[in-house]
Design a protein around this motif. Structure first.
Motif, short mmCIF file in Angstrom:
data_model
loop_
_atom_site.label_atom_id
_atom_site.label_comp_id
_atom_site.label_asym_id
_atom_site.label_seq_id
_atom_site.Cartn_x
_atom_site.Cartn_y
_atom_site.Cartn_z
N ALA A 70 0.85 -1.19 0.00
CA ALA A 70 0.00 0.00 0.00
C ALA A 70 0.88 1.24 0.00
O ALA A 70 1.91 1.31 0.66
CB ALA A 70 -0.91 -0.01 1.22
N ALA A 71 0.46 2.21 -0.79
CA ALA A 71 1.27 3.42 -0.98
C ALA A 71 1.47 4.18 0.33
O ALA A 71 0.55 4.38 1.10
CB ALA A 71 0.60 4.32 -2.01
N GLY A 109 2.42 3.71 -7.50
CA GLY A 109 2.21 2.42 -8.17
C GLY A 109 3.51 1.64 -8.25
O GLY A 109 4.60 2.14 -7.93
N ASP A 110 3.38 0.39 -8.68
CA ASP A 110 4.54 -0.50 -8.77
C ASP A 110 5.18 -0.37 -10.14
O ASP A 110 4.64 -0.86 -11.13
CB ASP A 110 4.10 -1.94 -8.50
N VAL A 116 7.80 -1.25 -1.61
CA VAL A 116 6.90 -0.12 -1.41
C VAL A 116 6.59 0.50 -2.77
O VAL A 116 7.46 0.52 -3.66
CB VAL A 116 7.53 0.94 -0.47
N ASP A 117 5.37 0.97 -2.95
CA ASP A 117 5.01 1.58 -4.22
C ASP A 117 5.92 2.75 -4.57
O ASP A 117 6.34 3.53 -3.71
CB ASP A 117 3.56 2.08 -4.18
N ASP A 118 6.22 2.88 -5.85
CA ASP A 118 7.02 3.99 -6.35
C ASP A 118 6.16 5.25 -6.42
O ASP A 118 4.92 5.17 -6.42
CB ASP A 118 7.58 3.65 -7.73
N ARG A 138 11.99 5.92 -6.02
CA ARG A 138 11.94 4.54 -5.54
C ARG A 138 12.45 4.48 -4.11
O ARG A 138 13.48 5.06 -3.78
CB ARG A 138 12.78 3.64 -6.44
N GLU A 139 11.71 3.78 -3.27
CA GLU A 139 12.10 3.67 -1.86
C GLU A 139 13.28 2.71 -1.72
O GLU A 139 13.26 1.58 -2.23
CB GLU A 139 10.91 3.18 -1.03
#
Length: 217
Positions: A70-71, A109-110, A116-118, A138-139
């Motif tokens: 989840a974002a 989103g991925d 984690v979502d970008d 990007r995390e």
């Protein structure tokens, strides 16, 4: 009374009983059939409903990974302003348009397959909402890293089915902001730790009188 036969079942009584039994059985079968055929009632309706609920329960674990991604909402303005790779021109444009409302569009989103979502950030101008910079973060290890940027306005980046789609409008001399001559659409996919171009499309628009811009074939 002599001459009378001993008392016993009357002729045909056994047949009547058999017929009555058959009628009862047929009636029961008819009721069962009508109960199964009617919508919303009967054992047949309950069966599929139960099966659907079981299927839904069985499918739940497969949705767990997306739930775990989840974002995490981020402060996109701070993200861009603190990013040393963002140009000074874009940072100058990144100012409130009204009160504390900044001209940024943010999508989650991925894109890179991380845990984690970008985050995709588009920085726009206040007056015409023209995209002046598009970025993907990007995390990594608890912080966000810039893994893509495009700063050739007008530009806009979006997430499309796991790919990064970047649109750049093309203006010829004399084109008003509202009517570009065309656009270049580029699709990128994440591979080997970076975005790689997959598709490149150029759309030219015809500006028919009174018709507005439309793609020319």
């Amino acid at each position: 009374m002599r001459g009378l036969t001993p008392a016993g079942p009357e002729p045909g009584r056994g047949n009547l009983r058999a017929a009555s039994t058959a009628v009862a059985v047929l009636a029961a079968v008819g009721l069962l059939a009508s109960g199964c055929a009617t919508g919303g009632t009967g054992a047949r309706d309950e069966g599929p409903a139960h099966a659907d609920s079981v299927a839904g329960a069985a499918a739940t674990p497969s949705s767990t990974p997306s739930a775990s991604k989840a974002a995490k909402r981020v402060d996109a303005v701070k993200l861009v302003k603190d990013d040393p790779t963002v140009s000074a021109e874009v940072k100058r444009e990144l100012k409130p348009c009204v009160a504390d409302e900044y001209p940024v569009d943010v999508s989650y989103g991925d894109l890179t397959g991380g845990t984690v979502d970008d985050v995709v950030v588009n920085v726009l101008t206040c007056g015409d909402a023209v995209g002046v910079g598009s970025y993907v973060y990007r995390e990594q290890g608890g912080r966000y890293e810039n893994v893509f940027q495009a700063e050739e306005p007008p530009v806009y980046a979006e997430i499309d089915r796991g790919d990064l789609v970047v649109t750049k409008q093309v203006y010829e001399k004399g084109d008003p902001v509202s009517s570009p001559s065309g656009e270049v659409v580029t699709t990128y996919s994440w591979a080997a730790g970076r975005f790689t171009e997959r598709f490149h499309t150029r759309n030219d628009y015809s500006n028919a009188v009174g018709g507005g811009a439309s793609p020319s074939s």
